[in-house]
Design an enzyme around this catalytic site. Structure first.
Site, mmCIF file in Angstrom:
data_model
loop_
_atom_site.group_PDB
_atom_site.id
_atom_site.type_symbol
_atom_site.label_atom_id
_atom_site.label_comp_id
_atom_site.label_asym_id
_atom_site.label_seq_id
_atom_site.Cartn_x
_atom_site.Cartn_y
_atom_site.Cartn_z
ATOM 1 N N ASP A 27 0.911 -1.282 0.030
ATOM 2 C CA ASP A 27 0.000 0.019 -0.028
ATOM 3 C C ASP A 27 0.955 1.305 0.055
ATOM 4 O OD1 ASP A 27 -2.715 1.059 0.386
ATOM 5 O OD2 ASP A 27 -1.921 1.924 2.237
ATOM 6 N N GLU A 43 1.958 -0.589 -4.957
ATOM 7 C CA GLU A 43 0.981 0.606 -5.241
ATOM 8 C C GLU A 43 1.831 1.698 -5.375
ATOM 9 O OE1 GLU A 43 -3.056 2.840 -3.982
ATOM 10 O OE2 GLU A 43 -1.525 2.549 -2.510
HETATM 11 C C1 GLC Z 1 -4.324 3.164 -0.753
HETATM 12 C C2 GLC Z 1 -5.266 2.200 -0.655
HETATM 13 C C3 GLC Z 1 -6.550 3.044 -0.136
HETATM 14 C C4 GLC Z 1 -6.322 3.424 1.321
HETATM 15 C C5 GLC Z 1 -4.868 4.409 1.224
HETATM 16 C C6 GLC Z 1 -4.413 4.663 2.528
HETATM 17 O O1 GLC Z 1 -4.263 4.222 -1.735
HETATM 18 O O2 GLC Z 1 -5.588 1.515 -1.750
HETATM 19 O O3 GLC Z 1 -7.628 2.375 -0.113
HETATM 20 O O4 GLC Z 1 -7.263 4.475 1.717
HETATM 21 O O5 GLC Z 1 -3.909 3.620 0.388
HETATM 22 O O6 GLC Z 1 -3.907 3.377 3.010
#
Ligand code: GLC
Ligand code: CA
Length: 528
Positions: free
Chosen positions: A199, A264
């Site tokens: 994440d 991500e």
């Molecule tokens: C990422 C996740 C999202 C979350 C954010 C904070 O973007 O995909 O759902 O709210 O991180 O952890």
């Protein structure tokens, strides 16, 4: 030797919304286990499960209070082990979501850190003195609205949070934090995880001087967090070069387990995407722009080509996830949006890499209409005009029984109207040419055409703008996202149409020239 994720297709599961085995209205690990036969039938090679750890739930699990415990609303560690065993028996890998950028404010580390400047856990987080005027130390903003800093009266310092105040950012310059996460990675690998979706992978390191981000545009709607966020060039709070070292270290930790690291990331430029997958760092990285774009065929294809060329097989391709509007809605709605969504995803299946479906994408789901009073996402509930993410997070429609078969009699955690029978798994699994069967055909076909991921792409210069084509070995993929047909001159030989994103009827042979209708993707293979 290839790694297991080469040629694989992943499937993202939002555990709250996928399947509720104990009928309390919240999806759980046991529910996922029960639905694994469906995912095997669909042709999925790996599931990525969004966070299911102990959490107060301010951001529905992305605020982790204990990285090594299962949230009781989703089950327990035994349920996780049972899920892994069942998945592995069906040749499905299990990727868990790890949240290193921030913990929950309920985490014992942060509770300790709040006790004062001398606490041993203080330095697990990012603390700064106020600016000269007493305000926040710099101009960084939270993704979810307001400043990225909250004042702690007791110590007279601000803590940093790129998301909610209840999601304090961890201090990745602290070796103790790095050690903790080595242990967390090993813990889940020891429990059978086959990899990690990381994440906010691009957020962990910050500018050592905490400089202000330059503002590049005026803020038009101060109540819309994304409008405020996008008004800045995120030069100093995100995507720092030093981030690569964190994942080089992780790469060594997970290597003995053959686990995959998927970041991500939201790099500032396309050129920086490849940086994350340089030798010895992340294995693949989500390229997220297509999951946020509306229907802009030329821009989309131009970016796919640029990313594919610079990062080759190191990309996880997506048009949908739990944070964005569902692609058929973004791409124009209704069947037209659905056709466009599948056309894009089919082309992504030819871009090497590790593509991911988002639960319900295979059904062509559009966003659910959520009433204002039922909104759950903090982006909506904490901002006057925030465009939240609930529309994509409603429960998975399995059939047309109570709550679409998500739970037996309970009320689902997120209230949304039931889907029509034709939008459900049961309504599509035996219906010729349904969205589900077309997605399934695509996944199964991909396995029979290893050139799609084993062989390097050669992009054709015959087409440009809203249509592009590439060849990988004996396979050609042609995407025509424009609104009129295009002709493509095939290389010598007989070419078989193996997949047409719009109709199941394929198999026709082509020699010389093929015409691709509007808003369609074709995959052709050379008849030997
Ligand atoms: C990422 C996740 C999202 C979350 C954010 C904070 O973007 O995909 O759902 O709210 O991180 O952890
Ligand atoms: Ca449940």
């Amino acid at each position: 030797m290839g790694r297991w994720w080469q040629g694989a297709v992943g499937y993202e599961i939002y555990p709250r919304s996928f399947a509720d085995a104990n009928d309390d209205g919240i999806g759980d690990l046991a529910g996922i286990t029960e639905r694994l036969p469906y995912l095997e039938w669909l042709g999925v090679d790996a599931i990525w499960i969004a966070p299911f750890y102990d959490s107060p739930g301010y951001d529905h699990g992305y605020d982790v209070a204990d990285y090594k415990a299962v949230n009781t609303i989703h089950g327990d560690l035994e349920d996780f082990s049972a899920l892994v065993a069942e998945a592995h028996s069906r040749a499905i890998k299990v990727i868990v979501d790890i949240v290193p950028n921030h913990s929950s404010s309920h985490h014992v580390w942060f509770q300790e850190a709040l006790k004062g400047r001398d606490n041993p856990y203080r330095d697990y987080y990012i603390w700064r003195d106020p600016a000269l005027d007493g305000g926040p130390p710099n101009n960084w903003v939270s993704h979810f609205g307001g400043p990225a800093w909250t004042f702690d009266e007791a110590s007279g310092q601000y803590w940093c949070h790129l998301f909610l105040p209840e999601q304090p950012d961890l201090n990745w310059t602290n070796p103790a934090v790095r050690d903790e996460f080595d242990g967390i990675l090993r813990f889940w690998c020891d429990h059978g995880a086959d990899g990690f979706r990381i994440d906010v992978a691009h957020g962990v390191m910050k500018d050592p001087q905490f400089r202000d981000n330059p503002q590049r545009a005026a803020i038009t709607d101060p109540e819309d967090p994304s409008d405020v966020f996008n008004a800045f060039d995120h030069l100093y709070d995100l995507d720092q070069d030093a981030t690569i070292e964190v994942y080089q270290r992780w790469n060594k930790v997970v290597a003995p387990y053959d686990a995959v690291l998927i970041g991500e990331s939201n790099p500032r430029t396309i050129d920086r995407v490849a940086g994350y997958v340089r030798e010895g760092s992340l294995h693949t990285v989500f390229y997220l722009e297509p999951a946020w774009m509306v229907w802009e065929p030329s821009a989309l294809l131009e970016r796919l080509e640029a990313v594919d060329i610079s990062a080759e097989t190191g990309v996880s391709w997506v048009i949908d996830n739990h944070d964005t509007s569902r692609s058929p809605t973004r791409f124009g709605g209704g069947d037209r949006g659905r056709h466009r969504s599948l056309a894009v995803f089919s082309f992504m299946a030819a871009l090497g890499g590790f593509p991911f479906l988002w639960e319900g994408q295979e059904l062509g789901l559009v966003n659910a209409e959520i009433q204002a009073i039922d909104l759950e996402d903090p982006i909506s509930t904490r901002n006057a005009h925030g465009k939240g993410r609930d529309g994509t997070r409603s429960v998975m429609p399995w059939d047309d029984s109570h709550a679409n078969g998500f739970c037996a009699g309970a009320t689902p955690w997120l209230h949304a109207p039931d889907r029509m029978a034709s939008e459900t798994v049961a309504g599509q699994e035996n219906t010729e040419n349904s969205w589900l069967l077309k997605h399934r055909r695509l996944l199964l076909l991909r396995k029979t055409l290893p050139d799609l991921w084993e062989t390097a792409a050669v992009w054709s210069d015959q087409l440009d703008g809203p249509a592009k084509a590439l060849r990988r070995g004996d396979v050609i993929a042609i995407a025509n996202f424009g609104d009129s047909p295009v002709a493509f001159d095939l290389p010598d030989g007989h070419w078989n149409l193996r997949f047409d994103s719009r109709f199941a009827a394929t198999g026709s042979a082509h020699i010389g020239r093929v015409e691709v209708p509007a808003e369609r993707t074709y995959l052709l293979s050379l008849v030997s």
